[in-house]
Enzyme design. Structure first.
Site, PDB file in Angstrom:
ATOM      1  N   ALA A  59      31.176  45.038  43.144  1.00 39.02           N
ATOM      2  CA  ALA A  59      30.418  45.060  41.911  1.00 39.02           C
ATOM      3  C   ALA A  59      31.008  44.054  40.940  1.00 39.02           C
ATOM      4  CB  ALA A  59      30.464  46.454  41.287  1.00 39.02           C
ATOM      5  N   MET A  60      30.307  43.853  39.812  1.00 40.37           N
ATOM      6  CA  MET A  60      30.762  42.852  38.849  1.00 40.37           C
ATOM      7  C   MET A  60      30.520  43.339  37.429  1.00 40.37           C
ATOM      8  SD  MET A  60      32.141  39.956  38.344  1.00 40.37           S
ATOM      9  CE  MET A  60      32.482  39.486  36.667  1.00 40.37           C
ATOM     10  N   GLU A  61      31.560  43.166  36.620  1.00 43.47           N
ATOM     11  CA  GLU A  61      31.590  43.773  35.282  1.00 43.47           C
ATOM     12  C   GLU A  61      30.939  42.947  34.179  1.00 43.47           C
ATOM     13  OE1 GLU A  61      34.335  42.532  36.968  1.00 43.47           O
ATOM     14  OE2 GLU A  61      35.728  41.568  35.590  1.00 43.47           O
ATOM     15  N   ASN A  62      29.943  42.099  34.475  1.00 37.92           N
ATOM     16  CA  ASN A  62      29.291  41.284  33.445  1.00 37.92           C
ATOM     17  C   ASN A  62      29.033  42.103  32.178  1.00 37.92           C
ATOM     18  OD1 ASN A  62      28.781  39.388  35.667  1.00 37.92           O
ATOM     19  ND2 ASN A  62      27.273  40.924  36.262  1.00 37.92           N
TER      20      ASN A  62
ATOM     21  N   GLU B   2      31.759  35.254  38.490  1.00 37.35           N
ATOM     22  CA  GLU B   2      33.209  35.262  38.701  1.00 37.35           C
ATOM     23  C   GLU B   2      33.489  34.827  40.131  1.00 37.35           C
ATOM     24  OE1 GLU B   2      35.232  38.934  37.939  1.00 37.35           O
ATOM     25  OE2 GLU B   2      37.186  38.021  38.207  1.00 37.35           O
TER      26      GLU B   2
ATOM     27  N   HIS C 136      36.431  47.868  32.807  1.00 46.83           N
ATOM     28  CA  HIS C 136      36.605  46.433  32.539  1.00 46.83           C
ATOM     29  C   HIS C 136      36.087  46.046  31.153  1.00 46.83           C
ATOM     30  CE1 HIS C 136      38.381  44.286  35.812  1.00 46.83           C
ATOM     31  NE2 HIS C 136      37.472  44.582  36.721  1.00 46.83           N
TER      32      HIS C 136
ATOM     33  N   HIS D  35      35.460  51.756  37.509  1.00 43.67           N
ATOM     34  CA  HIS D  35      36.182  50.479  37.458  1.00 43.67           C
ATOM     35  C   HIS D  35      35.428  49.449  36.606  1.00 43.67           C
ATOM     36  CE1 HIS D  35      38.850  47.350  39.276  1.00 43.67           C
ATOM     37  NE2 HIS D  35      37.804  46.585  39.024  1.00 43.67           N
ATOM     38  N   GLU D  36      34.164  49.241  36.915  1.00 48.65           N
ATOM     39  CA  GLU D  36      33.422  48.206  36.183  1.00 48.65           C
ATOM     40  C   GLU D  36      33.255  48.597  34.723  1.00 48.65           C
ATOM     41  OE1 GLU D  36      33.411  45.647  37.880  1.00 48.65           O
ATOM     42  OE2 GLU D  36      33.612  46.553  39.858  1.00 48.65           O
TER      43      GLU D  36
HETATM   44  N1  B3K Z   1      35.704  41.219  39.002  1.00 49.27           N
HETATM   45  C1  B3K Z   1      34.914  41.392  40.195  1.00 49.27           C
HETATM   46  C2  B3K Z   1      35.395  40.595  41.352  1.00 49.27           C
HETATM   47  C3  B3K Z   1      34.869  39.210  41.428  1.00 49.27           C
HETATM   48  C4  B3K Z   1      35.250  38.570  42.734  1.00 49.27           C
HETATM   49  C5  B3K Z   1      34.905  37.147  42.798  1.00 49.27           C
HETATM   50  N2  B3K Z   1      35.166  36.569  44.094  1.00 49.27           N
HETATM   51  C6  B3K Z   1      34.820  42.821  40.601  1.00 49.27           C
HETATM   52  C7  B3K Z   1      35.883  43.698  40.099  1.00 49.27           C
HETATM   53  O1  B3K Z   1      37.025  43.625  40.480  1.00 49.27           O
HETATM   54  O2  B3K Z   1      35.580  44.509  39.264  1.00 49.27           O
HETATM   55 ZN    ZN Z   2      37.800  44.615  38.762  1.00 47.07          ZN
END
Ligand code: B3K
Ligand code: ZN
Length: 891
Positions: A276-279, A135, A315, A311-312
Site C-alpha cells: 500500500a502507499m500512504e499518499n 514513491e 504515516h 501502517h498507512e
Molecule cells: N511507503 C510505501 C512503500 C513504497 C515502496 C516503493 N518501492 C509503503 C509503506 O511502507 O507504507
Molecule cells: Zn511504510
C-alpha cells in the site's frame, strides 16, 4: 544531476549515489498546479511551477535540474515565454535549465502513456482504472520535477476525463471545484493544503463501489472516510473501514496524533507492486490489504489488513507531516511506522502472538539478509536503485531499533520524545539524526553509542555464561557481543544492547532482583555496552534459571548453554509469554539440528518422548490463550533451521522436520483430535474476534498434524467441504494439508476450490500459492502449467508473488532441486519480468542471491543463473543490476 543514479559514460554501468554527497536543493518549488487530461492513448500533463532560489543553499549555481523519465516533452514556458530547444538540455533522465532567476514560473507540458506502463511506477492503468505510485521516484515519470523528498510544495490538481467510464476523479486533499465539458467529459479540481514531497502525490480515475463512514476526532472534528473498491466488491470493505477507525482512535490515544484533513480516502487496486502507499489523504492499496469477507479472507488476511491500514494511516504523521530529507533516511519513516503498526496490532490482538510473528519474520528474512551479500545498515551509505532498499532491514530492523530506544528511555520519556520530534519538525524533511536528538533532548540519555545501530550492518551474537556462588548468594551473568563482518564493513563496534530479563527459582517463581520503593522487582533491563560485561545479582537464594531477552528486547542471536531440562522448564513456567514460546523453539531447534546430523551420518531418526510431552503438557492445560497455544505448537520453519547451519542441507532439513511433525502427530493424535473437535465450529461461520481466531488457529494446527496420518483425511475433507463457501480460514487450512498429500482427494479439492472462486482474484492467488508451496515432487511441472492457465498473468504482481514468489521463497525442497531446474526456472521468469516490471524482477531474484549458503554443486548452479541474467540481457534494469552484481561480488 548528482542526486540521481546516472550512467557512467565509459562503462555504461549504473553508478551508486552516496549519502555523503547530499546537498540541499538549490531551488525550491513552493507551488505546483497540475492539469491531467486523460485519454485512452495518452495523457497530457500540464504542470505550472512556482520556484525560488533556496537561501539555505550555499551553491553559486543558477542551474535547475528537473528529473524526468520516459516523458515526451511538449513545451516549456519560463515566466510565460515559450522556450526553444536551445534554451535547455534534455536527456533521458533530466531537463536542465541554466542561468535561472531567483524567482520564476515554469510551465511544462508532457505527454505520457499510462496504458503502456507495466512497471507500475508513475501513472498507470490497472484494468479500467488510472492510478499512481510515486514513491520513491515515480513522480518523474509523470512530469519534470525535482523529484526528491526535501522539496516540499503545495499541490493543486485538476483531472479531466470521460465521465461515463471515469465518474470518480481523485487526488490529494479536498475537492474544491468540478464541472462538465463537451464530449461527455468532466473535471474535478483538488487542493492539498499541506506541503508535501512529490512521492506523496496521488491521482485516481475510475468507477468504483464506495463505502463511506464518519470519524469524530478527539477534538471533535468530523472526518469523512471513504473506501473505493472495484465494482461488485462493495461488500468486502467493512473490515478495512473498521481497521481504519481503530487506527485513528489508537493514534490519538497512544501518541496524541489527530487526523488533519476533512477526508480520508483509500482506493483498492488490483495491480500494485507493494502492499500500500500512504499518499496524503488518498492512500492507494493493493486489494490484498483491503478486501475481506469471511468467505474469501483468512484470519491472517484480516490481521494483515488491520496492520497495513494502520501502517498507512500512521504515516500521516510519521512520514507525511514529518518526512525524510533524502532516501538514505527511509527508516526514519518506515522503521518508525512499522514500530507504530506493530504496537497497534499487539494492543488490538495479542501482544505475545504478534511479537512471535514479528520475530519469526526477523529471523527468516532480516537476519539472513543481514548476513548475506545484500547486507546494509538501517541507514545505508549508498545505493544504485532506491527501490531495492525497501527491505526487512530498513523496515523491520529499523522498527526494532525504535523498540530498543523505547526500552532504554522507558515508555513515558519515549512518548515525550515522539511529541518533541513531531512538534519540532512538523512540516519538515529531516534525518534519523534529528529523531535521535529529540529522544536525547527529552531524556538526557546519551545515545551516542546507540546510534551505531543505524550505521552498522549485521546481527550481533550474544554469548552468555552464568555462575552461581551459593555461599555468597551471588549470581553472575557474563555476556559478550560480537558482530561478524559484512560487505564493506570488516570491523564492527560494540553496540548498546538492552537485555530485558528475569530470574526464576526451581519452582518457576520469579526471584526479586532488587527493591523499588520496598517492592520486589522481578523483571529488569541490563545494558550491554561493551564487548564483554559481567552483571551481578545479590541475595539470590538458590541457583536460578535465567529468562533472557524477554519479549525479544533486541534483534540479536542469543547463545546460552541451557540444558534440555532448563528449556522444558521455561517452556512451561516462564512468566514472559514470548520466552515460553522461545524456549520451545530453542529446544526444537537443537533437537532437529541433532537429527539433521544423525541423518547426514546415516543414523536412523529417533524422537525422544520429551518433545511431544511438552506439547501434550500445554495442550492438556487450561487453554486460556488459544492463539498463543497454536503458536507454541509450531515447529521452527525449515528456513530458520537452515539459517543455523554452516551449509544449508535443504533435503535433510525437510526430511527431519517432516519426520518430527509426523512423530508428534502419531504420539499425540488423541489429544489433537479432542482439541480439534472441542474447538471446531461445525457451522463453519466466521467472526473476527480474538476468541474465535484463537479457536480456529488452534484447531487448524491440530488438523494440520492429524492430516499427516492415514485415516484422518475424512476430517480435513469434511472441513473443506463445509467451509468452502463460507469460511476461507477453515477452507484454506484443509486445502493446504490436502495439497501436500498425494491422494485422490487432492485434485478434486483443488478443482472445486478453483471452480468456486475463479471470479475472485485474491482467492485465485491463494489457489496458485498453495500449489506453488506443495512439497510433492512434480510441483515445478505444475507451476509451469499454471503459468499458461487463464488464472495467471505475468503483468500482475500479486499473481507473480503467489506463484513464482512462493516457489522461490517457501518451497526449499523443490526450488533447490539438485538438477538445478528450479534455479533455471526462476532465472527465466526474472529475465521476462525485468522487461515488464524491474521492481518485481528484483524482488523475485532474491532466493538465487543466497547461493553461498548451499553446497558446492548448488552454489555452482545458482551462480550460473545469476551470471546468465547479467550477460544475456544488455539492458538489465538498475534494480536487477544492483542485486545481481552485489550478490556475485563475493566470489
Ligand atoms: N511507503 C510505501 C512503500 C513504497 C515502496 C516503493 N518501492 C509503503 C509503506 O511502507 O507504507
Ligand atoms: Zn511504510
Amino acid at each position: 544531476m548528482s542526486e540521481s543514479a546516472v550512467m557512467n559514460q565509459s562503462t555504461s554501468e549504473p553508478q551508486p549515489i552516496y549519502l555523503k554527497d547530499y546537498q540541499v536543493p538549490v531551488y525550491l518549488i513552493d507551488e505546483i498546479d497540475l492539469h491531467f487530461d486523460l485519454f485512452d492513448d495518452y495523457t497530457l500533463v500540464k504542470s505550472h511551477l512556482r520556484l525560488r532560489h533556496n537561501r539555505l543553499s550555499d551553491s553559486k549555481s543558477k542551474t535547475l535540474v528537473l528529473n524526468g523519465v520516459d516523458l515526451q516533452l511538449e513545451s516549456i514556458k519560463l515566466d510565460g515565454r515559450l522556450l526553444s530547444e536551445t534554451d535547455y538540455q534534455l536527456s533521458d533522465q533530466a531537463l536542465v535549465l541554466q542561468d535561472m532567476p531567483d524567482n520564476f514560473d515554469l510551465e511544462v507540458v508532457t505527454r505520457i502513456f499510462p496504458h503502456k506502463n507495466t512497471a507500475l511506477s508513475g501513472l498507470y492503468r490497472s484494468a479500467g482504472t488510472y492510478c499512481t505510485q510515486c514513491e520513491a521516484e515515480g513522480f518523474r515519470r509523470i512530469t519534470y520535477f525535482q523529484d526528491k523528498p526535501d522539496v516540499l510544495s503545495r499541490y493543486t490538481t485538476t483531472i479531466t476525463a470521460e465521465e461515463s467510464r471515469f465518474p470518480i476523479l481523485l487526488s490529494n486533499g479536498n475537492p474544491v471545484e468540478s464541472g462538465k465539458l463537451e464530449n461527455g467529459r468532466h473535471w474535478v479540481k483538488w487542493e492539498d493544503p499541506f506541503n508535501k514531497p512529490s512521492y506523496l502525490f496521488a491521482l485516481v480515475a475510475g468507477d468504483f463501489d464506495l463505502l463511506e463512514d464518519k470519524f469524530v476526532t478527539m477534538s471533535g472534528r468530523e472526518i469523512t472516510l471513504r473506501i473505493y473498491v472495484e465494482k461488485g466488491y462493495g461488500d468486502q470493505a467493512d473490515h478495512a473501514m473498521y481497521s481504519l477507525k481503530q487506527a485513528m482512535r489508537w493514534d490519538e490515544k497512544a501518541y496524541g496524533r489527530e487526523y488533519d484533513l476533512d477526508i480520508y480516502m483509500i482506493v483498492a487496486i488490483g495491480d500494485f507492486n507493494m502492499g500500500a502507499m500512504e499518499n496524503k489523504g488518498l492512500n492507494i492499496f493493493n486489494t490484498k490489504y483491503v478486501l475481506a469477507k469471511p468467505e474469501t479472507a483468512t484470519d491472517d488476511d484480516y490481521i494483515h489488513i488491520l496492520s497495513v491500514i494502520g501502517h498507512e494511516y500512521f504515516h500521516n504523521w510519521s512520514g507525511n507531516r514529518v518526512t525524510c530529507r533524502d532516501w538514505f533516511q527511509l527508516s526514519l519513516k518506515e522503521g518508525l511506522t512499522i514500530f507504530r503498526d506493530q504496537t497497534f496490532s499487539e494492543d488490538m490482538l495479542s501482544p505475545a502472538v504478534m511479537r512471535i510473528r514479528e520475530v519469526n519474520g526477523l529471523r527468516e528474512v532480516q537476519f539472513p539478509e543481514d548476513a548475506g551479500p545484500l547486507s546494509h545498515p538501517v541507514r545505508p551509505d549508498s545505493y544504485i536503485e532506491i527501490n531495492n532498499f525497501y527491505t526487512a532491514t530498513v523496515y523491520n530492523k529499523g522498527a526494532e531499533i525504535l523498540r530498543m530506544m523505547q526500552t532504554i528511555l522507558g515508555k513515558t520519556l519515549f512518548r515525550k520524545g515522539m511529541d518533541l520530534y513531531f512538534a519540532r519538525h512538523d512540516g519538515q524533511a529531516v534525518t534519523i539524526e534529528d529523531y535521535v536528538k529529540a529522544m536525547e533532548d527529552v531524556s538526557g540519555i546519551d545515545l551516542r553509542q546507540f546510534r551505531t545501530w543505524y550505521t552498522q550492518a549485521g546481527t550481533p551474537v550474544l554469548k552468555v555464561e552464568d555462575d552461581y556462588d551459593a555461599e555468597n548468594r551471588v549470581y553472575r551473568l557474563t555476556v559478550t557481543q560480537q558482530t561478524l563482518p559484512t560487505p564493506d564493513q570488516p570491523v564492527k563496534k560494540a553496540l548498546h544492547i538492552p537485555i530485558r530479563m528475569g530470574l526464576l527459582d526451581q519452582q518457576g517463581r520469579p526471584l526479586p532482583l532488587s527493591l523499588d520503593n520496598g517492592q520486589p522487582v522481578t523483571d529488569t533491563v541490563l545494558h550491554l555496552t561493551s564487548t564483554s560485561q559481567v552483571f551481578q545479582f545479590d541475595n539470590i537464594p538458590c541457583a536460578p534459571i535465567p529468562s533472557l531477552l524477554r519479549n525479544f528486547s533486541a534483534p540479536v542471536k542469543l547463545e546460552l548453554g541451557y540444558s534440555d531440562q532448563d528449556l522444558q522448564f521455561l517452556f512451561k513456567h516462564d512468566t514472559d509469554a514470548f520466552n515460553r514460546w522461545e524456549a520451545g523453539q530453542k529446544y526444537a531447534l537443537r533437537l532437529m539440528l541433532g537429527l539433521v546430523r544423525d541423518h547426514q551420518h546415516d543414523k536412523g531418526l529417533a524422537l525422544p518422548d520429551e518433545y511431544p510431552d511438552m506439547f501434550g503438557h500445554v495442550l492438556r492445560q487450561e487453554q486460556e490463550d488459544k492463539f498463543l497455544l497454536a503458536e507454541m505448537l509450531m515447529l521452527p520453519s525449515e528456513k530458520y533451521i537452515g539459517e543455523q547451519m554452516e551449509v544449508i542441507d535443504v533435503d535433510v532439513i525437510h526430511t527431519v522436520r517432516e519426520y518430527v511433525l509426523h512423530e508428534i502427530a502419531q504420539r499425540l493424535q488423541k489429544v489433537f483430535l479432542e482439541t480439534y473437535q472441542h474447538n471446531h465450529d461445525v457451522s463453519g461461520l466466521y467472526q473476527f474476534s480474538m476468541a474465535d481466531i484463537g479457536r480456529r488457529q488452534l484447531k487448524n494446527r491440530c488438523l494440520s498434524y492429524l492430516m499427516l496420518l492415514p485415516g484422518y483425511e475424512e476430517i480435513g475433507l469434511q472441513q473443506f467441504e463445509v467451509s468452502l463457501k463460507k469460511n476461507m480460514t477453515d477452507a484454506q487450512a484443509a486445502l493446504v494439508a490436502l495439497a501436500n498429500r498425494n491422494i485422490p482427494a487432492r485434485t478434486a479439492a483443488l478443482d472445486s476450490f478453483y471452480q468456486t472462486w475463479k471470479h475472485d482474484a485474491l482467492v485465485v492467488d491463494k489457489w496458485l500459492a498453495i500449489q506453488a508451496a506443495s512439497k510433492l515432487p512434480d510441483t515445478l511441472h505444475v507451476i509451469r502449467k499454471l503459468m499458461r492457465h487463464e488464472a495467471f498473468d505475468l503483468k500482475n504482481p500479486n499473481k507473480v508473488y503467489a506463484l513464482i514468489g512462493t516457489f522461490g521463497q517457501r518451497n526449499a525442497v523443490n526450488f533447490h532441486s539438485k538438477n538445478g531446474e528450479g534455479y533455471a526456472f526462476l532465472r527465466e521468469m526474472v529475465h521476462q519480468l525485468d522487461k515488464l516490471n524491474p521492481q518485481v524482477a528484483s524482488r523475485m531474484v532474491k532466493p538465487l542471491t543466497a547461493w553461498k549458503r548451499y553446497d558446492k554443486e548448488r552454489q555452482e548452479l545458482m551462480r550460473e543463473q545469476l551470471e546468465l541474467l547479467l550477460h544475456e540481457n544488455k539492458k538489465l534494469s538498475r534494480d536487477l543490476f544492483e542485486v545481481v552484481t552485489k550478490s556475485l561480488k563475493e566470489v
